[in-house]
Design an enzyme around this catalytic site. Structure first.
Site, short mmCIF file in Angstrom:
data_model
loop_
_atom_site.label_atom_id
_atom_site.label_comp_id
_atom_site.label_asym_id
_atom_site.label_seq_id
_atom_site.Cartn_x
_atom_site.Cartn_y
_atom_site.Cartn_z
N THR A 1 5.84 -3.16 10.72
CA THR A 1 5.26 -2.50 9.54
C THR A 1 4.52 -3.47 8.65
O THR A 1 4.72 -4.69 8.70
CB THR A 1 6.36 -1.80 8.72
OG1 THR A 1 7.22 -2.79 8.16
CG2 THR A 1 7.16 -0.84 9.57
N CYS A 2 3.69 -2.91 7.78
CA CYS A 2 2.93 -3.72 6.82
C CYS A 2 3.78 -3.92 5.56
O CYS A 2 3.42 -3.48 4.46
CB CYS A 2 1.61 -3.01 6.50
SG CYS A 2 0.44 -4.05 5.62
N ASP A 3 4.92 -4.54 5.74
CA ASP A 3 5.89 -4.71 4.67
C ASP A 3 6.66 -6.00 4.94
O ASP A 3 7.24 -6.18 6.01
CB ASP A 3 6.85 -3.51 4.65
CG ASP A 3 7.73 -3.49 3.41
OD1 ASP A 3 8.20 -4.57 3.02
OD2 ASP A 3 7.95 -2.41 2.84
#
Length: 385
Positions: free
Chosen positions: A331-333
């Site tokens: 994820t972009c996290d």
């Protein structure tokens, strides 16, 4: 490349490497071995000196329920109306112990209508709610007590459990109201120290003595460990033997019937999570196609699962020297990161597969679709090795 018809129609694979060779999956795959689950269940059924129940919350997959029920597990620890109904549908003759000690009035009503006859409480207000809505005839209520955690990864007592002095009062009230009085506790998740059970059982004896009540049953909770780290598997038989011995020593001839409610200890080692390397950034940082928003959600809480196998796209093991690397999920996290570092072969490459063995607990149940990731396929294998 189109797969041969024999592979496309296949429903049971030999092992995770067979899945990789046959399917080359780009999404996470949870490989389930019913035979491994059955073997663990028989270990509990043969060794634990009482009734074995399964904590449904750890993995509520219907396939697990069916295998356990068929193998001889006769009870299930349910924590919600949904779990009550699930067990009622799949294992209608099994006992359902509603041992989540905090419930809304509507949840109590639902459980009572479903025929729940075993409850736990850890406060006077929750006991009053049950008394007001559930007739006492043949119904068991178990005060749940707590002690300082010892030998476990995290402490359930921070949220649940009455101090022993309150448990005395609750046990007396349960008996006075005509319910069957019992006691329950939970030593904490992944508890590898048998001494934790000894402390709890001896305290249960003190509570019973102070209350002047002989409990019908003593539920020693879950906490039974799974095989999370490389090395010797947990010695469940030593824990079972200690529980039996300390119960005899504490209660003597009036010893209550014993119950346990393992979740992780039953289901974890029946599953392996197959993930794929989507990027090896500058030879150091690894990005997998699954992470803490998916099947690896509990790792930041309980620590890395280091029973790991790395295979190339042909299903062959990588054998390079171990190299410690940081691992991120897809994820972009930035929170999507496994704790610390993991030792993986130095010859690992993009497109390789990283298999986390023993990943069946608190993985599929907490998997999300955050950021558009999280698609997880469930496949059946004969063995996991």
């Amino acid at each position: 490349m189109t797969k041969p018809a024999s592979e496309m129609q296949k429903t049971i694979w030999d092992n995770p490497s067979d899945i990789i060779r046959s399917r080359a999956p780009d999404h996470p795959v949870m490989a389930f071995s019913p035979l491994a689950l059955e073997a663990t269940a028989r270990r509990f059924l043969d060794g634990f000196p009482g009734q074995v129940t399964y904590a449904v919350k750890s993995n509520p997959d219907p396939s697990i329920i069916r295998v356990l029920y068929k193998t001889g597990v006769t009870g299930f620890d349910v924590a919600s109306p949904a779990e009550i109904d699930l067990i009622g549908q799949i294992a209608p003759a099994a006992a359902r112990h509603y041992h989540n000690p905090v419930r809304a009035s509507a949840e109590i009503a639902h459980a009572a209508k479903a025929g729940i006859r075993a409850w736990s409480v850890d406060s006077q207000s929750e006991l009053a709610k049950i008394i007001a809505r559930v007739p006492p005839d043949g119904v068991e209520i178990s005060p749940r007590f707590k002690l300082p955690v010892s030998g476990a990864i995290y402490d359930f007592g921070s949220k649940f459990g009455a101090p022993p002095e309150l448990a005395v009062t609750l046990l007396q009230e349960v008996a006075a109201r005509g319910f069957t009085p019992s006691l329950t506790f939970h030593p904490g998740t992944q508890c590898t120290d048998p001494a934790a059970w000894e402390s709890y059982i001896r305290t249960a004896g003190d509570i019973a003595t102070q209350a002047g009540i002989t409990p019908a049953r003593l539920n020693v909770g879950g906490g039974f460990p799974s095989h999370r780290v490389t090395g010797a598997a947990p010695d469940l038989e030593a824990i079972f033997a200690l529980i039996a011995r300390v119960t005899r020593e504490t209660f003597g001839a009036s010893a209550p019937a014993l119950v346990c409610e393992p979740g992780r200890g039953l289901c974890a080692d029946a599953f392996s999570l197959i993930t794929r390397v989507k990027a090896l950034r500058d030879g150091q940082t690894i990005f997998l196609n699954d992470g803490v928003y998916g099947g690896l959600s509990e790792l930041p809480i309980v620590g890395n699962l280091d029973r790991i196998e790395v295979l190339d796209p042909k299903g062959q093991p990588r054998r390079g020297e171990p190299l410690s690397r940081t691992i991120f999920g897809p994820t972009c996290d930035s929170v999507d990161r496994l704790p610390g570092e993991l030792d993986l072969p130095e010859d690992l490459k993009d497109g390789d597969y990283v298999i986390f063995h023993g990943a069946g607990a608190y993985s599929t149940a907490t998997n999300t679709r955050f950021n558009g990731f999280g698609e997880m396929e469930h496949l059946t294998v004969r063995a996991l090795g």
